[in-house]
Design a protein around this motif. Structure first.
Motif, PDB file in Angstrom:
ATOM      1  N   TRP A 127       0.778  -1.155  -0.056  1.00 27.26           N
ATOM      2  CA  TRP A 127       0.119  -0.044  -0.062  1.00 27.26           C
ATOM      3  C   TRP A 127       0.862   1.117   0.010  1.00 27.26           C
TER       4      TRP A 127
ATOM      5  N   ASP B 225       4.731   3.310   0.661  1.00 27.61           N
ATOM      6  CA  ASP B 225       5.805   3.489   1.807  1.00 27.61           C
ATOM      7  C   ASP B 225       6.587   2.383   2.045  1.00 27.61           C
TER       8      ASP B 225
ATOM      9  N   ASN C 250       1.214  13.866  -3.862  1.00 26.13           N
ATOM     10  CA  ASN C 250       0.688  13.042  -2.733  1.00 26.13           C
ATOM     11  C   ASN C 250       1.797  12.090  -2.246  1.00 26.13           C
ATOM     12  N   ALA C 251       2.733  11.786  -2.922  1.00 20.24           N
ATOM     13  CA  ALA C 251       3.881  10.772  -2.852  1.00 20.24           C
ATOM     14  C   ALA C 251       4.877  11.728  -2.034  1.00 20.24           C
TER      15      ALA C 251
ATOM     16  N   ILE D 219     -12.259   8.805   2.329  1.00 17.96           N
ATOM     17  CA  ILE D 219     -10.811   7.637   1.702  1.00 17.96           C
ATOM     18  C   ILE D 219      -9.856   7.924   2.827  1.00 17.96           C
ATOM     19  N   GLY D 220      -9.678   9.129   3.252  1.00 17.62           N
ATOM     20  CA  GLY D 220      -8.340   9.320   4.176  1.00 17.62           C
ATOM     21  C   GLY D 220      -7.473   9.699   3.189  1.00 17.62           C
ATOM     22  N   THR D 221      -7.838  10.729   1.950  1.00 17.14           N
ATOM     23  CA  THR D 221      -6.727  10.960   1.127  1.00 17.14           C
ATOM     24  C   THR D 221      -5.607  11.950   1.753  1.00 17.14           C
ATOM     25  N   THR D 222      -4.655  12.322   0.959  1.00 19.78           N
ATOM     26  CA  THR D 222      -3.836  13.264   1.395  1.00 19.78           C
ATOM     27  C   THR D 222      -3.942  14.628   1.147  1.00 19.78           C
TER      28      THR D 222
ATOM     29  N   GLN E  66       3.228   5.390  -4.576  1.00 15.23           N
ATOM     30  CA  GLN E  66       2.391   4.861  -3.858  1.00 15.23           C
ATOM     31  C   GLN E  66       2.513   3.184  -4.130  1.00 15.23           C
TER      32      GLN E  66
ATOM     33  N   LEU F 161      -2.897   0.644  -3.823  1.00 13.97           N
ATOM     34  CA  LEU F 161      -3.791   1.861  -4.204  1.00 13.97           C
ATOM     35  C   LEU F 161      -4.083   2.394  -5.719  1.00 13.97           C
TER      36      LEU F 161
ATOM     37  N   VAL G 125      -8.345   3.999  -2.609  1.00 14.65           N
ATOM     38  CA  VAL G 125      -7.273   3.891  -3.351  1.00 14.65           C
ATOM     39  C   VAL G 125      -6.799   5.437  -3.675  1.00 14.65           C
ATOM     40  N   THR G 126      -5.612   5.561  -4.594  1.00 15.47           N
ATOM     41  CA  THR G 126      -5.535   6.979  -4.996  1.00 15.47           C
ATOM     42  C   THR G 126      -6.349   6.627  -6.503  1.00 15.47           C
TER      43      THR G 126
ATOM     44  N   VAL H  31      -1.635   3.487   4.946  1.00 16.40           N
ATOM     45  CA  VAL H  31      -2.090   4.662   5.697  1.00 16.40           C
ATOM     46  C   VAL H  31      -3.474   4.845   5.182  1.00 16.40           C
ATOM     47  N   GLY H  32      -4.276   5.601   5.914  1.00 18.79           N
ATOM     48  CA  GLY H  32      -5.596   6.000   5.369  1.00 18.79           C
ATOM     49  C   GLY H  32      -6.795   4.807   5.885  1.00 18.79           C
TER      50      GLY H  32
ATOM     51  N   ARG I 270       0.584  11.016   9.257  1.00 17.98           N
ATOM     52  CA  ARG I 270      -0.347  10.147   9.827  1.00 17.98           C
ATOM     53  C   ARG I 270       0.271   8.751  10.610  1.00 17.98           C
TER      54      ARG I 270
END
Ligand code: IMP
Length: 429
Positions: A11, A13, A38-39, A127-130, A224, A228, A238-239, A273-274, A303
């Motif tokens: 996912w 990282d 976002n990366a 979604i818990g986006t950035t 990502q 994702l 997902v992204t 994450v998310g 986070r």
């Protein structure tokens, strides 16, 4: 030419930064093909720490051309902020060493605002986006109302495109209780930044085609991770881009057959994450130990990351989805203190055993993991650079993972330091 793709196969990282940097040393070109700022890639070069979000990792190396491909959504304000930061650390970034595809989609402040507004209103469906505006920018691209970098050179056309975009956004903003967009100000801002961006804007596909003809080493830097991916990930959590290696072709204009090697970066355990399902998640003291020892906090949002056991079902699927020729196993040292280790080897769903990740989120939520338990090594692997020095239990853990996922680990990372790596096979050779 040698084309190598580096891609995260969980996912995100997974520790791509260290290996992108290691390979950038041998690359002529480093190319981003999807995602945006976002990366978060952290590079440590000669003791200096560089934090990159949108810039390809080639910018910290001499003699490397960095490319931002058309598959990226490009935030020009974020870009210059990053350029300024990296230049303050002694690097020089200019249109001769960094190029952006002319057909790249522009990511605007209104995309970030919409991303944040939606997340705030979504409550339990968030979604818990950035909140970097990635989803709204890709939506406008696919909806054929986006502004592209090539449009910046044509003022009247740019104005028309912006009006179309603003009308669309205002409807959504109204529904979410936000103010209308100040179109005049936005136009002036885009025009001003456009002048600064245009010198970097090039037909990137052509530059890469020439590089291919000249047998250059090209490194494609994924952001990502596979789960994702907009198509292959745990949708809707997902992204909004295709993160799989195949998108290095469409996201840059390279033809197929461009990748001689696809290195899947994979952590020796799992993090996310998310929001969204996570079959092997550990919500106990073991999960906390992994998070603490592995410094599992998001680079972009800070986070805390959720942690869990290694899931060979999802990784084996990633190997297939990306066409990985080998994997790079990272953070093995984080497991040093564990009494025993579990590897998920299969899933039970509705009483049946399955060996793949079902696409339905409802099925993903109902999966019961099947585990195999292996003894831990209870000694330090930190900084080990030769395989023989690894404890036998660590070697067995790696061997079992390789058997389950069907490819070898060509590199094994034993600390964040670049040299703390067991090299079994050189990536550019
Ligand atoms: P977005 O990409 O900002 O739209 O976020 C969508 C999902 O992808 C969220 O769960 C984010 O936490 C996750 N995400 C986006 N970029 C990264 C990354 O670089 N690493 C890990 N997760 C990411």
């Amino acid at each position: 030419m040698t084309g190598v793709v580096i891609t995260g196969i969980q996912w995100g990282d997974e520790g791509k930064g260290k290996f992108v940097d290691m390979l950038a040393d041998k690359a002529d070109f480093v190319v981003r093909f999807q995602g945006g700022n976002n990366a978060g890639h952290t590079l440590v070069v000669d003791g200096k720490v560089y934090k990159l979000r949108l810039l390809p990792s080639g910018v910290v190396r001499d003699g490397v051309t960095s490319i931002i491909g058309n598959g990226v959504v490009f935030n020009p304000w974020g870009f210059f902020e990053e350029v300024q930061q990296i230049e303050s650390q002694g690097r020089d970034i200019n249109p001769n060493n960094l190029m952006i595809a002319e057909n790249t989609t522009l990511l605007l402040p209104i995309h970030m605002e919409l991303d944040a507004l939606r997340e705030e209103h979504a409550q339990e469906n968030k979604i818990g986006t950035t909140k970097s505006g990635i989803g709204p920018a890709y939506e406008d691209k696919v909806g054929r109302r986006a502004i592209r970098l090539c449009d910046l050179a044509h003022e009247d056309y740019l104005k028309q495109r912006l009006s179309l975009l603003v009308a669309h956004h205002n409807v959504q903003r109204q529904a979410l209780g936000a103010e209308k967009i100040n179109e005049e100000k936005l136009f002036a801002d885009i025009k001003a930044i456009g002048k600064k961006i245009l010198p970097y804007v090039k037909p990137v596909w052509k530059i890469l085609d020439q590089a291919k003809k000249e047998s250059k080493n090209i490194l494609f830097e994924g952001a990502q991770g596979t789960y994702l991916d907009i198509d292959h990930g745990t949708y809707p959590y997902v992204t909004s881009s295709n993160t799989v290696a195949g998108n290095a072709s469409a996201g840059t204009g390279m033809g197929s057959g461009f990748a001689h090697k696809v290195l899947g970066i994979v952590k020796a355990y799992t993090t996310r994450v998310g929001e969204g399902p996570f079959v092997t998640e550990l919500t106990n003291n073991i999960g906390e130990h992994l998070a603490e020892k592995g410094h599992e906090f998001g680079t972009v949002t800070n986070r805390p990351r959720r942690c869990g056991w290694f899931d060979s079902v999802m990784v084996a699927q990633s190997v297939a989805l990306n066409g990985c020729t080998s994997v790079v196993l990272t953070k093995i040292d984080v497991l040093d203190e564990m009494e025993e280790l579990k590897i998920c080897t299969g899933y039970k769903l509705n009483g049946e055993v399955i060996n793949y990740v079902p696409a339905s989120i409802k099925d993903q939520e109902n999966i019961i993991p099947i585990y195999e338990t292996l003894p831990g090594w209870k000694s330090t692997t930190y900084g080990i650079t030769t395989e023989e020095k690894l404890p036998i239990q660590a070697r067995n853990y790696i061997k079992r993972i390789e058997e389950l996922i069907g490819v070898k680990a060509s590199l094994i990372s034993t600390s964040p330091e670049r040299n703390d790596t067991i090299i079994r096979e050189k990536p550019f050779s």
